[in-house]
Design an enzyme around this catalytic site. Sequence first.
Site: not given
Ligand code: PEP
Ligand code: MG
Length: 913
Positions: A29, A99, A108, A110, A350, A476, A598, A652, A784, A803, A805, A807-808, A870, A890
Amino acid sequence: MADPTQFVYFFGGGQADGSTEMKNSLGGKGANLAEMTRIGVQVPAGFTIPTEVCNYFSDNDGAFPEGLKEQVVAALERVEEVMGARLGSNTNPLLVSCRSGARESMPGMMDTVLNIGLNDHSVQALAEYSGNAQFAWDSYRRFIQMFGDVVLGVRADDDEHENPFERLLEAKKASAGVKYDSELSAEDLQELVSEFKALVKQRTGQDFPEEPIDQIWAAIGAVFGSWNNDRAFVYRRDYGIPHSWGTACNVQAMVYGNLGDDCATGVGLTRDCSMGAPGFNGDYLINAQGEDVVAGIRTPKRIETSLKDEMPEVYEQLETIGKTLENHYQEVQDIEFTVQKGRVWLLQTRNAKRTGFAAVRIAVDLVNEGLITPEQALEKRRIPADDLNQLLQPVFDPQEKALAETEGRLLTKGINAGPGAASGHICLTAAEAERLHNIDPEKPLILVRRETSPEDLRGMRAAEGILTAFGGASSHAALVSRQMGKTCIVGANELNVDYIAGTVSVGDIVLKTGDPISIDGFTGEVFTGMVDTTPSEIVNVLIKKTVAPEDSEAYQRYAQLMEWVDQFRTLGVRTNADLPDQAVDALAFGAEGIGLCRTEHMFVEHLEEIREMILARDPDTRLAAINRLLPFQQDEFTGLFRVMQGRPVTIRLLDPPLHEFLSERHLQEQPDLAEELAAQLGISVEAVRARTAELHEENPMLGHRGCRLGIVYPEITAMQARAIMQAAVAVQAEGIEVHPEVMVPLVGFQTEIDNQAAIVRETADAVFAKTGTTIEYQIGTMIEVPRAALRSDEIAETAEFFSFGTNDLTQTCLGMSRDDYGGFIGYYRENDIVPFDPFQSIDLGGVGRLIELGVAGGRSTRSDLKIGICGEHGGDPASVMFCHRAGLNYVSCSPYRVPIARLAAAQEALASE
Ligand code: PEP
Ligand code: MG
């Protein structure tokens, strides 16, 4: 603070000590009040005491630093001079406000005190000067009330339910026989002032301070003290604002919007921030104080509809000020103003908060108006990449959603896994969803499950949205629905899904199959009943093709923005797509290849063959069963290669454990299945049961899956490689370029990739020999498990691309099950154990380190190694930005996240330039 002995930053009369650059010291302010003064916007004079003084005050038991008093007194004199009014004057009294204002706005949280400077003398002077005794006495009673509460702590005791000032005010209105505060006469208000003062004396044992300067010092102390009040602490924790910042304190001359019908007060935006349309807009009230707009006692009017007629000159001034501010800040502004006797004064400006829709429109418009460059338009603070989501997904009509909330229809909250808004009828099984969808494709369905598995795919496709009680952001349900562009909420732990009874309940609220339910995939909120949605125009143009590009301005702006995005980004963006129609969508969103196909999703469509393979007694029978799958796989790959027209397609090899296709659960849910399989394969029911039992695993995610399958059952890898190569040969023969990339999952040892690569190469050679053609292809691996990252130099001797992975990799790095973390991640987040969900955004310190090691190791062996990601993180802006910095080639994400990843990649490329 530039000069550590400067405690006061004056602004007024066209001069200011501070500027917008000094936000850290002067707060948002204060810095903007100084800046507006500098650029000639009319701001009531005042001064800002910086945040450093607040910190001194907090550290020294409420003491002020030496030298502050003198500087404040000097600054007050300057304010008096500029405003032509004097504190405590008997003719033309100056009143000030005090203020708070931190570096980031904490609305709100203070304290503020208005109308400081009023006492028994100056109130008379104000009445005379303004020609309005009622206004003067009303200001005085408001001041005592506010000062009494904020500074002197006169508020409801533990045994009182009502603020004691409010009680006196109510009593006064009752005795005067009026309904509204504004109906009290000057005499009533004068009496009320005496009663208020008596209350202060009774509660504090002190007379109400009469000296303006004493009032000012007490208010400054209260404002600084309010940085440490409880609600400010809670707010800072929620929004990640450090407690060490402190607040600045702005002391500023009052201007009045309630002196008559040529006065007004309001709040405005220089453009609409809901959809982004140009033009000043906002709320105002004639003859009112700022707090009346907020308090909702009178309904404000809209600036864009009636101010032009009611106060044409004021409207013009506001428009000019709006343009000046936008030109100066190169951003949409959110302002507070007061009109005193036809003159507009700005009290605050602002950068305005906006929706994703507005963000895109405003950024593109500002470039087209010549105010900013395309590089600026892409700045993260203007368009947070995630906000592009709002342009792509159907959204709940904001009014309908607000209505659902007020009607108490909010049922529960889960993890917002797939953005969008969906309403439909509850369906508890995928088969039922599919059946109902086939009967009536128009009837919207929401698939509600404890969790989903690959065979729910068809039902998920049939449903408008997916809601699960368990699972996290890479469960999933989450990743499949994102890939499909479906609205999805997972891990709504309060949900009790009873498949037998056909009910979904939260506490006492019980919904049945067929009942309507609504899910907001942006926020994770679940509502009972239907909530109306509005469709995304961009999707209508790009995907549904129901609107022509030239007929959609929203699309044209999106397209223009994305053109700039592609001009600046260096990171590639691919998509995770298993089926040709998903790939078509992804291409429309700008995907440059497939980063993950997949293949197991294709197997789920052919459970009969895969179960036959699982139950085969000997290698020959197994081979025969597997080879029955080949034509289906080949067909799907052919479709993908055709759609992708020469762009790279990463396929894959089979990844999930075999029991996903045949398990005890299947046998229980389908009581005839064991017998059917036994009859079909000419084996005993016991043999079916025994083999099924054998497949059971305690920790399937760490079990017989990934390349471990293709190593133990090499015929699966060989069949998949053959399907890929034959499809490639066929499509190449049609004159379409093909670039298959065969990807081996869950590799940890170099020997594993060696084993699988040998099978793929041998198979490819056989296909090429037979067809007399060759195809350029690559064999690579997913990274992974931590070992793969640690030994990436060895793995890259065989792997031609990597690549990640994630998630794993997140699961194995953190030892945190991607399926089970929903049980505690909410607690972890709320208690600051982790700053965010590591399955949504890469855990930079752990998983990120492994990625960096993997990149360095891989490229030490193969300097031009192509590296992507991925996992679900490939569509998360912060993770995409990390991937750019880590030197990946990528990212690959679900089709609907492709535009978001493109924008995030451009933002990081520009930021790290
Ligand atoms: C991962 O593990 O990041 C992956 C892309 O494979 P999935 O999710 O199928 O295990
Ligand atoms: Mg995986």
